[in-house]
Scaffold this active site. Sequence first.
Site: not given
Ligand code: AHR
Length: 530
Positions: A64, A210-211, A277, A334, A383
């Site tokens: 990103e 995205n999201e 995450y 992600e 990432q």
């Molecule tokens: O990976 C960082 C961020 O996490 C990304 O931009 C977003 O999609 C998520 O909230």
Amino acid sequence: MLNRRRIVSTASSVLCMMLTLSLLSASVLRAQAQTAEPNKATLVVRTGQPGAVINKNIYGHFAEHLGRLIYEGLWVGENSSIPNTRGLRNDVVGALKELHIPVLRWPGGCFADEYHWRDGIGPRDKRPKRPNASWGGIDTNAFGTHEFMDLCDLLGADAYITGNVGSGTPQEMMEWIEYMTSDSDSTLAQLRRQNGREKPWKIPYFAVGNETWGCGGEMRPEYYADEYRRYATFIKNFSGNHIQKLAVGSHDDYYQWTEVLMSQAARYMNGLSLHYYTLPTNNWSKKGSATQFDEKEWHSTLVRTLRMEEFIQKHSAIMDKYDAKKRVGLMVDEWGTWYDREPGRDMGALFQQNTLRDAVVAGINLNIFNNHAERVQMANIAQMVNVLQAMILTDKEKMVLTPTYYVFKMFKVHQGATLIPVELNAPEYKLDQAAVPSVNASASRDQEGKLHLSIVNLDPNRAADITTTIDGSSVKNVSGEVLTASAMNAMNTFERPDAIKPTSFSGFKLQGSQLTLSIPAKSVVVLELR
Ligand code: AHR
């Protein structure tokens, strides 16, 4: 995710005492590791019951426009003193090539919903400079579509592009696809040629935002399902290109989102994403440190990592209701660890160090994805360089490979291989009230017939002695690698870049059909059995 989930000492003697205590506890931990009885486990590898093919895209990555990922981490420009190929740094690209990266997601993330592709084409000195509203700073747009596709070519990776829904239009999205993939003499195809690219590119994966439940537009699932259908209609296949259309999926346990998207839009999509995450504390305002943690936080990190299994199972069960044939892939585009900002680092840069704990987290997740190969068709760690759970860290001209990098290198043997089911019986690794299985594993057979077995020992204090039965095949040869260290937070730094790296694994005994493995405490092992 951004919006909803984040939201001098008094006396030197005290310091000394604390230091002595922590040195003591570190040596106690090491002593424990040496003397604690190994966990006893059994593992049956059912080679006679092969499962789905493990989609190579499970080993995908994500880049990103954020912090020092694109600019410095990958792109230094043609005039840089850092050796580069058409502006892309040679050291980083060379190291990434070793991972056989199958697919690369770009340009975001949250950034994707503010990105306008026309800003990133044409002569670089004429490109507009725009604020990066998601992560701070100014984006020069020096890295745009042509530079991204060049990177994919150098890496041998497929392109996965995320289109702009939040601040874009279906027309803008449609024209970007035409610009990239049309071989006609349309004005946009001609513009691509003028900008230096004669042949159209292949774009196999394209996502509609995205999201969109968060930074991509704060939408309700019902609203996005309709938006998805509208935008997806204008994702066209030009000149023989065939695009797999991906919809924004849920995060964590937001099952309602999956339910609505699958019931309203499944037939218009090839994949639905999932974001998850690992935060050591599960608290967005105090996530935990990347490098300074005790065993309690090691354990809680692994508890949270293993929730991936639950999320995949439950989202898959919803998908099964609407798509029993598993045509729509679950794309975990992600995933990874997310820690507190390091002191002195930029707020928006999301730079974090990477330790043996991250290697264990990566190994667990990759084993989970392999074991769900029927439904999980892609995963992209967040990432690639300098951001979150990165493969590589850079400091200007210097570069260091992280423990996570090595896990991806060891696990690449599973790409495109056939899943072989494993039955694992291992004691729990308990701390306070919580428990996790002490061992986690997956297996596959590649096209040459070699068996690959990846094993993670989650317990930082005890080795795992695993009595292994290879059911349905005879094994004559075992070889492999192990990634481990004496400290839970072992890491590579610019001063000590080789502090932790894989070594040859010798902890096995093969007697007839009986294979006994001794997997060190806190380690990741990948074996090849022939
Ligand atoms: O990976 C960082 C961020 O996490 C990304 O931009 C977003 O999609 C998520 O909230």
